[in-house]
Motif scaffolding. Structure first.
Motif, short mmCIF file in Angstrom:
data_model
loop_
_atom_site.label_atom_id
_atom_site.label_comp_id
_atom_site.label_asym_id
_atom_site.label_seq_id
_atom_site.Cartn_x
_atom_site.Cartn_y
_atom_site.Cartn_z
N GLU A 182 3.25 -0.96 4.16
CA GLU A 182 2.75 -0.07 4.03
C GLU A 182 3.86 1.15 3.60
N ILE A 201 1.54 -1.92 -0.29
CA ILE A 201 0.19 -0.43 0.16
C ILE A 201 1.31 0.91 -0.33
N ALA A 235 -4.35 -0.26 5.88
CA ALA A 235 -3.31 -0.99 6.02
C ALA A 235 -3.92 -2.26 6.90
N LYS A 248 -2.39 5.72 4.29
CA LYS A 248 -1.80 4.24 3.73
C LYS A 248 -1.95 3.18 5.40
N ILE A 256 -1.79 -1.15 -4.21
CA ILE A 256 -2.16 -0.33 -3.77
C ILE A 256 -1.32 0.92 -4.17
#
Length: 708
Positions: free
Chosen positions: A98, A10, A22, A18, A115
């Motif tokens: 992340e 992420i 996450a 983020k 992502i």
């Protein structure tokens, strides 16, 4: 060493949420999986350490985890601004990493999915400072400059599999989880989530109402960004019957029955609600939007379609007479032929545009009822109540307020919209001669040559829905439709079915080849109908396409089930007489339904025969893409059924920004027309045929057939 985990990164700029995303995504995944989390902020070596932090993360964390090994790494002590203690991250079935740089170029080969979290800059700064207090504030600009420098050389947002607009309202995690299930690389791991997607329950209500479809569509979906109306607009006048006063003989009962079957149902839906989604496909890439998340799936369209449709996800409700039980609705463009034996040609419009409708209204014109369909969801009760009210209100509407086209804004240019054609009359006739040369050389038996007419008008005056309503009044058709996908609108009055597959595997194609205009009086109309019925050329065209479609259907049909139940029947519509045939077959059990559709695509009535070599000839002759014209419009239902029309008599409107000094948005209107060329075609007659086919749309717009 444990098996290699699925690693999901992420990424996003600071303050994009983020970390929270996450944590919440991990919580959802932990319902069925063991999940580990890693935060890049624990490894960055200071406020100027983005590049060095990415290097540390890839070498000491990501590389061992991707092998299924424990990752041993050195943390960063933010209080003392120096290396901190040694730590260990154990692999798990799923690992979520992340932080800024989590999906950097060096990391992507080791990741299963990327992502990218988006948020406005003003929101990001507030979020970041709220989380880290005054510690971060003196370094915000320094860190932001590093992010911009890094992203200038590494376009992670473009490379991401999923992009999410993280509004911090709780919607992002479930939207992202749904988007993850569409990524082929994650399919083997997310089996429980996929099972939940297929374990759907359908609610169905029958209402004893016969609502006015235009009023109902405006009420329920007039403000929807994406909406589809599959409109059997000639339901009140069975299309196989001649016009009142016509002395032509009535069609055979089989023709009458087929026409009634095609005209029974209308479907109205949008992509709102819990399950609503939208997808566009261009040149081997599908973009799927579900709520705040958009996933990108690379690969052929029909391969993607096979992953989301074709397996029976639910049963048809008791007593419900239709084949559509919610699912995907929209259009497929002609250029998808790249996946079925044709060459790769790019079009300005999407190669496919579909919505997933988790709720819809189905009008049964035969029984005079309306069915409300909704997947069981938290918002189902609210929608069902709103739909009941809308259906009741639309049952006894005032007369349609739409005035004539000239005074409704449909003809914004004085004297009508001015269209130009891709081909002049001489150029089109030269292409007819070139097609006949290919036929004489043995490269084709029949070439369905087309051209495109376009007009550009101010977007505010394009009025796609009023245009469609005027078209459906002037030329009602069993497969009429109105589709809206943001700035793309499709208004079709197609009379032709491309392909139908029922939930139990029955297949049907109904090609049209042979057209005559309607006469001004009963006697001339009868003569035109009889001329079409007795035309050896038109019968030859039709029979060649029937033979082609028998072959297309046979690829996935049970041996011995391909039959021709109607051959060269004449059906009469508001503006034309058409010659129609019907080919039936039974799908071989276990066959992939998306591949069965692909085997028939594009419609043989829009290519000629043999299909593949003729498509190559058409690419050389037509000098441009067809776009959505001569593709298909219809649905792919959750019970495995599909019903698709050929996209003919179809006006495509694309709205976009102005160009040059013109800052006002503009709309481009495109209308495709064509006809089948055979060895004995007469160029003057073929050119007259495309004028006849264009008349229904152009005359509604107050436009003339272009002479350029």
């Amino acid at each position: 060493m444990t098996p290699a985990p699925v690693i999901i990164a992420i990424d996003g700029r600071s303050g994009a949420g983020k970390t929270t995303l996450a944590i919440e995504l991990a919580a959802l995944l932990r319902n069925h999986h063991k999940v580990a989390l890693f935060h890049l902020e624990d490894i960055y070596p200071g406020w100027n350490g983005l590049t060095a932090g990415i290097e540390r993360y890839v070498s000491t964390v990501l590389t061992p985890l991707s092998r299924g090994d424990h990752a041993r790494w050195i943390s960063w002590d933010w209080a003392n601004h120096y290396d901190g203690d040694a730590r260990v991250t154990a692999p798990a079935e799923i690992v979520i990493v992340e932080g800024v740089g989590a999906a950097a170029r060096e990391a992507r080969p080791l990741l299963s999915a990327v992502i990218w979290a988006d948020s406005p800059a003003s929101v990001r700064r507030v979020r970041a400072l709220q989380r880290d207090g005054g510690t971060y504030e003196p370094f915000w600009d320094q860190w932001a400059a590093q992010e911009e420098e890094w992203l200038a050389g590494d376009d992670v947002p473009y490379e991401a599999d999923i992009r999410v607009l993280n509004k911090a309202d709780g919607s992002a995690p479930p939207d992202v989880l749904q988007a993850l299930t569409y990524l082929p690389a994650l399919g083997p791991v997310l089996i429980p989530e996929l099972a939940a997607r297929r374990g759907l329950r359908l609610r169905a209500e029958r209402l004893e109402y016969r609502p006015d479809a235009p009023t109902l569509f405006r009420t329920l979906y007039g403000n929807s960004e994406n909406a589809v109306w599959l409109d059997s607009s000639n339901a009140s006048a069975v299309t196989a019957e001649p016009s009142p006063g016509d002395t032509a003989p009535l069609p055979a009962e089989a023709a009458l029955s087929a026409a009634r079957e095609r005209s029974r149902f209308s479907i109205l839906a949008d992509d709102a609600g819990t399950y609503g989604q939208a997808v566009t496909h261009r040149s081997g890439e599908s973009l799927m939007t579900a709520g705040s998340a958009t996933s990108r799936v690379r690969g052929p369209f029909f391969r993607w379609l096979d992953t989301v449709w074709g397996r029976r996800a639910l049963r048809t409700p008791d007593g419900y007479p239709g084949d559509f039980t919610l699912g995907w609705l929209g259009c497929l463009g002609y250029e998808l032929k790249r996946e079925t034996g044709g060459t790769d040609v790019a079009a300005p419009t999407p190669d496919a545009a579909l919505i997933f409708a988790g709720r819809a209204v189905v009008l049964d014109h035969a029984d005079g009822t309306a069915w409300l369909l909704a997947l069981e969801a938290p918002d189902a009760d609210e929608w069902l109540e709103a739909a009941r009210t809308a259906v009741a209100a639309a049952t006894a509407p005032a007369p349609d307020p739409m005035p004539t086209p000239v005074s409704s804004g449909i003809t914004p240019v004085s004297g009508g919209i001015s269209f130009s054609s891709r081909d002049t009359e001489d150029a089109y006739k030269s292409k007819i001669a070139a097609a006949q040369h290919e036929i004489h050389e043995g490269n084709s038996y029949e070439v369905c040559l087309t051209t495109t007419m376009t007009a550009r008008v101010p977007a505010a005056e394009a009025a796609p829905l009023p245009i469609y309503l005027a078209l459906r009044r002037k030329n009602p058709a069993p497969f009429a439709s109105y589709l809206r996908f943001g700035g793309l609108s499709v208004a079709s009055t197609s009379p032709e079915r491309f392909l139908k597959i029922t939930s139990d595997g029955g297949m049907r194609a109904e090609p049209i080849k042979g057209t005559r205009r309607r006469g001004a009086d009963p006697e001339s109309d009868r003569q035109l109908r009889e001329d079409l019925a007795g035309s050896l050329k038109d019968r030859a065209e039709n029979i060649m396409i029937v033979d082609l479609l028998r072959n297309d259907l046979s690829h996935f049909a049970e041996p011995g089930t391909v039959t021709v139940s109607r051959l060269c029947e004449i059906e009469s519509y508001a503006t034309v007489h058409q010659m129609v045939s019907t080919i039936d077959a039974q799908l071989l059990p276990g066959s992939p339904r998306a591949e069965a559709v692909a085997a028939c695509f594009p419609a043989g009535s829009m290519t000629g025969a043999p299909k593949i070599s003729t498509m190559a000839i058409l690419d050389r002759l037509e000098d441009g893409p067809r776009g959505l014209y001569s593709g298909a419009i219809g649905y792919f239902s959750l019970n495995g059924a599909t019903d698709l029309a050929v996209a003919i008599r179809t006006l495509v409107t694309t709205t976009g920004p102005g160009n040059g000094s013109n800052t006002e948005p503009t709309a481009v209107l495109a209308l495709g027309v064509g006809g089948a060329i055979t060895a004995d075609s007469v160029p003057e007659e073929e050119y007259d045929e495309i004028r006849v086919k264009a008349h229904g749309v152009l005359s509604t717009l107050g436009a003339e057939f272009p002479t350029n």
